[in-house]
Scaffold this active site. Structure first.
Site, PDB file in Angstrom:
ATOM      1  CG  HIS A 268      -2.071   0.849   1.266  1.00 40.35           C
ATOM      2  ND1 HIS A 268      -2.417   1.673   0.231  1.00 40.35           N
ATOM      3  CD2 HIS A 268      -2.973   1.125   2.258  1.00 40.35           C
ATOM      4  CE1 HIS A 268      -3.470   2.409   0.567  1.00 40.35           C
ATOM      5  NE2 HIS A 268      -3.828   2.108   1.806  1.00 40.35           N
ATOM      6  CG  HIS A 307      -4.080   0.629  -8.400  1.00 44.15           C
ATOM      7  ND1 HIS A 307      -5.421   0.603  -8.129  1.00 44.15           N
ATOM      8  CD2 HIS A 307      -3.516   1.460  -7.493  1.00 44.15           C
ATOM      9  CE1 HIS A 307      -5.656   1.392  -7.106  1.00 44.15           C
ATOM     10  NE2 HIS A 307      -4.530   1.919  -6.689  1.00 44.15           N
ATOM     11  CG  ASP A 363       2.962   4.371  -4.094  1.00 38.69           C
ATOM     12  OD1 ASP A 363       2.963   5.429  -3.454  1.00 38.69           O
ATOM     13  OD2 ASP A 363       2.108   3.487  -3.963  1.00 38.69           O
TER      14      ASP A 363
HETATM   15  C1  LIG Z   1      -1.060  -3.176  -6.066  1.00 36.53           C
HETATM   16  C2  LIG Z   1      -1.152  -4.700  -6.027  1.00 36.53           C
HETATM   17  C3  LIG Z   1      -1.083  -5.146  -4.557  1.00 36.53           C
HETATM   18  C4  LIG Z   1      -2.513  -5.114  -6.624  1.00 36.53           C
HETATM   19  O1  LIG Z   1      -2.621  -6.477  -6.479  1.00 36.53           O
HETATM   20  P1  LIG Z   1      -3.844  -7.336  -7.041  1.00 36.53           P
HETATM   21  O2  LIG Z   1      -4.918  -6.485  -7.573  1.00 36.53           O
HETATM   22  O3  LIG Z   1      -4.208  -8.300  -5.964  1.00 36.53           O
HETATM   23  O4  LIG Z   1      -3.212  -8.079  -8.281  1.00 36.53           O
HETATM   24  P2  LIG Z   1      -2.578  -9.525  -8.275  1.00 36.53           P
HETATM   25  O5  LIG Z   1      -1.582  -9.671  -7.165  1.00 36.53           O
HETATM   26  O6  LIG Z   1      -3.721 -10.524  -8.324  1.00 36.53           O
HETATM   27  O7  LIG Z   1      -1.802  -9.523  -9.654  1.00 36.53           O
HETATM   28  C5  LIG Z   1      -2.318 -10.035 -10.876  1.00 36.53           C
HETATM   29  C6  LIG Z   1      -1.137 -10.591 -11.669  1.00 36.53           C
HETATM   30  O8  LIG Z   1      -0.174  -9.570 -11.933  1.00 36.53           O
HETATM   31  C7  LIG Z   1       1.072  -9.860 -11.292  1.00 36.53           C
HETATM   32  N1  LIG Z   1       1.530  -8.626 -10.660  1.00 36.53           N
HETATM   33  C8  LIG Z   1       0.789  -7.715  -9.984  1.00 36.53           C
HETATM   34  N2  LIG Z   1       1.562  -6.692  -9.595  1.00 36.53           N
HETATM   35  C9  LIG Z   1       2.811  -6.972 -10.041  1.00 36.53           C
HETATM   36  C10 LIG Z   1       4.034  -6.276  -9.934  1.00 36.53           C
HETATM   37  N3  LIG Z   1       4.100  -5.101  -9.310  1.00 36.53           N
HETATM   38  N4  LIG Z   1       5.145  -6.840 -10.478  1.00 36.53           N
HETATM   39  C11 LIG Z   1       5.050  -8.024 -11.125  1.00 36.53           C
HETATM   40  N5  LIG Z   1       3.910  -8.728 -11.265  1.00 36.53           N
HETATM   41  C12 LIG Z   1       2.809  -8.211 -10.722  1.00 36.53           C
HETATM   42  C13 LIG Z   1       0.743 -10.910 -10.253  1.00 36.53           C
HETATM   43  O9  LIG Z   1       1.858 -11.718  -9.952  1.00 36.53           O
HETATM   44  C14 LIG Z   1      -0.353 -11.662 -10.929  1.00 36.53           C
HETATM   45  O10 LIG Z   1       0.221 -12.495 -11.913  1.00 36.53           O
HETATM   46  P3  LIG Z   1      -0.388 -13.950 -12.222  1.00 36.53           P
HETATM   47  O11 LIG Z   1      -1.752 -13.700 -12.786  1.00 36.53           O
HETATM   48  O12 LIG Z   1       0.556 -14.571 -13.189  1.00 36.53           O
HETATM   49  O13 LIG Z   1      -0.425 -14.672 -10.897  1.00 36.53           O
HETATM   50  C15 LIG Z   1      -0.028  -5.365  -6.842  1.00 36.53           C
HETATM   51  O14 LIG Z   1      -0.097  -4.953  -8.191  1.00 36.53           O
HETATM   52  C16 LIG Z   1       1.350  -5.061  -6.261  1.00 36.53           C
HETATM   53  O15 LIG Z   1       1.781  -5.767  -5.354  1.00 36.53           O
HETATM   54  N6  LIG Z   1       2.054  -4.016  -6.790  1.00 36.53           N
HETATM   55  C17 LIG Z   1       3.354  -3.628  -6.244  1.00 36.53           C
HETATM   56  C18 LIG Z   1       3.174  -2.824  -4.986  1.00 36.53           C
HETATM   57  C19 LIG Z   1       2.672  -1.432  -5.274  1.00 36.53           C
HETATM   58  O16 LIG Z   1       3.181  -0.724  -6.128  1.00 36.53           O
HETATM   59  N7  LIG Z   1       1.670  -1.017  -4.488  1.00 36.53           N
HETATM   60  C20 LIG Z   1       1.143   0.347  -4.564  1.00 36.53           C
HETATM   61  C21 LIG Z   1      -0.263   0.368  -4.987  1.00 36.53           C
HETATM   62  S1  LIG Z   1      -0.784   2.055  -5.251  1.00 36.53           S
END
Ligand SMILES: CC(C)(COP(=O)(O)OP(=O)(O)OC[C@H]1O[C@@H](n2cnc3c(N)ncnc32)[C@H](O)[C@@H]1OP(=O)(O)O)[C@@H](O)C(=O)NCCC(=O)NCCS
Length: 437
Positions: A268, A307, A363
């Protein structure tokens, strides 16, 4: 009921149910009537991480993740960032309308009036170790404010509630600046109420021995824009925690501390700190392709990408890129920007990221700006928490005024052991008689 209904057939019983749709959605409580037999609990929705469950009706922030739209109370985020100050936007989020000149003056005066923190709170801060994480200090200090303002418990008294909201918005920069200076071993600087909200924050952060702090106007505007971009983001993880903790009628300091704790995680608000660590780890532009390969193998995540809601470019990231240009005119270009731009370029062309709709989020660039401004990565999430306090409070008050809301209490699907009983003990030595009980 007209056509705004859903017809569900329970194939276990052959019975058909008509469920009303409101704004295109069902109330999951309407599923409860679907039962196999009278003893059956009824059908529930199972939705880990609230992927498709609305927990409230809200009139504060609108996001269309597919189109990359973000609006506060109907106003597009880019217009607000360009034409308003952070305190005007705060007023808008809390009251539903932008203030007129008189209302703005009164609001700015109220916030100025509450910028000081109690000396006991300052002493409390002094008790933290020299190397305490600024976000941990912030969370604890916000919670500690409820030791000072006992009346805050009267969450249903609108006047008392509004006073605590003003206090929190006014004191957040003071607490944040004190956490920052504590981590550097510098003496605390008291608020200067001649200055604007962001200028005063800069004063408390960076004033040394000069009699009067003068903020660079470009830097102050950039910080103000960053605060506007971070002010609210509808039902994100920390807003949900704010509403959930607040639903027990906990006081707003306790609820805000809980929300700040949720914000601190790397998935987050902690992501901007992680982006900088990642850019440090990559080291140089030529190492970007190898890092992207590691991401695709699943060894690491590309921090600042992806996201839950935006499946198109995050509109805040676009404004942040523009803000970065302004800041770099004053500070000089942050070398990390080249690595970040290369990462973005490669990732946006790569099938892995395209297929998963992974774009830079807010971010990705905010940390690079903050670093250019002179902040250490540990402070980035604290900078996020200051403006987000406004969003948390707007969400909290909306929840308290919503007659449909009750204490938040999700259901579960129990998958543990069926009822069982402790077998008779076989070791005679442990029998009560044997041990003299
Ligand atoms: C923001 C976040 C938590 C959203 O998660 P979510 O909606 O639950 O999405 P998921 O974790 O289900 O991701 C879907 C797919 O994309 C991939 N993915 C998501 N974010 C990724 C990232 N930052 N880098 C690489 N792969 C990523 C996942 O591994 C998943 O792949 P798969 O389908 O092969 O398993 C996630 O994108 C993340 O961890 N991002 C990095 C942290 C970040 O920047 N957070 C700030 C948010 S404002």
């Amino acid at each position: 009921m007209g056509n705004e209904t859903l017809t569900i057939t329970d194939n276990r019983t052959g019975r058909t149910y008509t469920i009303p749709l409101t704004n295109g959605n069902i109330r999951t409580m309407d599923l409860r009537q679907i039962r196999k037999d009278p003893d059956d609990f009824g059908v529930m929705g199972y939705d880990p991480a609230f992927m498709n469950t609305a927990s409230c009706r809200s009139a504060i922030t609108f996001i269309d993740g597919d189109k990359g739209i973000l609006q506060y109370r109907g106003y597009p985020i880019d217009e607000l960032a360009e034409k308003c100050s952070f305190l005007e936007v705060a007023y808008l989020l809390l009251n539903g309308e932008l203030p007129n000149q008189g209302e703005l003056q009164e609001w700015e005066g109220t916030i100025r009036h509450h910028t000081m923190i109690h000396e006991t709170t300052k002493k409390f801060l002094e008790g933290f170790r020299y190397d305490a994480h600024p976000m941990s200090m912030l969370i604890s200090t916000v919670a500690a404010l409820s030791t000072v303002y006992h009346e805050a418990r009267n969450v249903h008294d609108a006047k008392i509630r509004r006073l605590q909201m003003a206090r929190l918005i006014a004191k957040m920069p003071t607490i944040a600046a004190y956490c920052y200076r504590h981590s550097l071993g510098f003496p605390y600087v008291y608020p200067d109420n001649d200055l604007s909200y962001t200028e005063n924050f800069m004063n408390m952060l960076w004033k040394m021995v000069e009699p009067k702090y003068h903020a660079n106007p470009i830097m102050a505007k950039a910080l103000d824009v960053l605060f506007i971009l971070h002010a609210d983001h509808e039902q994100n993880c920390s807003a949900n925690v704010m509403r959930s903790a607040g639903s027990s009628q906990a006081d707003p300091y306790a609820a805000t501390a809980a929300a700040a704790a949720a914000l601190s995680g790397p998935l987050h608000g902690g992501a901007n700190e992680e982006v900088l660590r990642m850019l440090d780890e990559i080291g140089s532009k030529d190492k970007v392709p190898a890092y992207v390969e590691r991401v695709k193998k699943g060894d690491v995540k590309l921090m600042g990408f992806g996201h839950r809601v935006y499946k198109n470019y995050d509109p805040r990231a676009r404004i942040i890129k523009w803000t970065a240009d302004q800041v770099f005119q004053v500070t000089g270009r942050n070398q990390k920007l080249d690595i970040a731009l290369e990462l973005e370029r490669i990732a946006l062309e790569d099938e892995y990221f395209i297929k998963r709709k992974l774009y830079p989020n807010v971010d990705f660039y905010s940390g690079i700006i903050y670093q250019a401004m002179g902040f250490k990565p540990e402070v980035f999430t604290v900078l996020f928490a200051i403006p987000r306090t406004v969003g948390w409070l707007a969400q909290w008050e909306e929840m308290l005024n919503d007659n449909e809301q009750k204490i938040a209490r999700p259901r579960q699907v129990y998958v543990g052991a069926a009822e069982r009983h402790i077998p008779p003990k076989t070791n005679a030595a442990l029998e009560p008689a044997a041990i003299g009980a």
